[in-house]
Motif scaffolding. Sequence first.
Motif, PDB file in Angstrom:
ATOM      1  N   UNK A 159       1.853  62.302  45.716  1.00 51.72           N
ATOM      2  CA  UNK A 159       1.678  63.651  45.200  1.00 51.72           C
ATOM      3  C   UNK A 159       2.933  64.460  45.449  1.00 51.72           C
ATOM      4  N   UNK A 160       3.072  65.552  44.737  1.00 53.46           N
ATOM      5  CA  UNK A 160       4.228  66.433  44.892  1.00 53.46           C
ATOM      6  C   UNK A 160       4.361  66.868  46.352  1.00 53.46           C
ATOM      7  N   UNK A 161       5.521  66.709  46.914  1.00 52.41           N
ATOM      8  CA  UNK A 161       5.773  67.113  48.286  1.00 52.41           C
ATOM      9  C   UNK A 161       5.534  66.039  49.326  1.00 52.41           C
ATOM     10  N   UNK A 162       4.968  64.895  48.931  1.00 52.75           N
ATOM     11  CA  UNK A 162       4.731  63.798  49.874  1.00 52.75           C
ATOM     12  C   UNK A 162       5.926  62.867  49.893  1.00 52.75           C
ATOM     13  N   UNK A 163       6.167  62.248  51.034  1.00 53.87           N
ATOM     14  CA  UNK A 163       7.290  61.318  51.146  1.00 53.87           C
ATOM     15  C   UNK A 163       6.781  59.909  51.434  1.00 53.87           C
ATOM     16  N   UNK A 164       7.627  58.961  51.158  1.00 58.25           N
ATOM     17  CA  UNK A 164       7.314  57.553  51.343  1.00 58.25           C
ATOM     18  C   UNK A 164       7.210  57.223  52.826  1.00 58.25           C
ATOM     19  N   UNK A 165       6.118  56.548  53.205  1.00 65.25           N
ATOM     20  CA  UNK A 165       5.987  56.079  54.587  1.00 65.25           C
ATOM     21  C   UNK A 165       5.041  54.890  54.610  1.00 65.25           C
TER      22      UNK A 165
END
Length: 129
Positions: free
Chosen positions: A59-65
């Motif tokens: 989603x917008x604003x989430x980063x890969x982890x």
Amino acid sequence: MKKSITTLVGLLFLAGCSDECNTTPVKISKAPDGLHTAVIFQRDCGATTDFSTQISVLGDGYSLSGSGNAFVADADHGTATTGDWGGPWAEIEWVTSDHLVVRYAQNSRIFEQDEQVSGVRISYEQTNR
């Protein structure tokens, strides 16, 4: 029974990917409306595991982890065609803002293949690459 074995193998594969894993983005593609991003990335968890190709829908604003939340596969010890990054070849294409198509190499060993993530429908196509 086959699904249980596949799930168990997948969980064991993912369990091997601890904090020692290296994650390298391969392709980042924003949905047409900009609300989601699809990321293909290579995950390397050391000498005892194959390179994997993983895909997350964020989603917008989430980063890969961590591991991919939509697709996880390896080349099954070289039986699938690999991409330049070492894992099985794959590509992503947004059809609409809520529909993503994932194409991946025939003979890839699939550990995860979700049909919907974060409100995005995902279709899969196996290719002869």
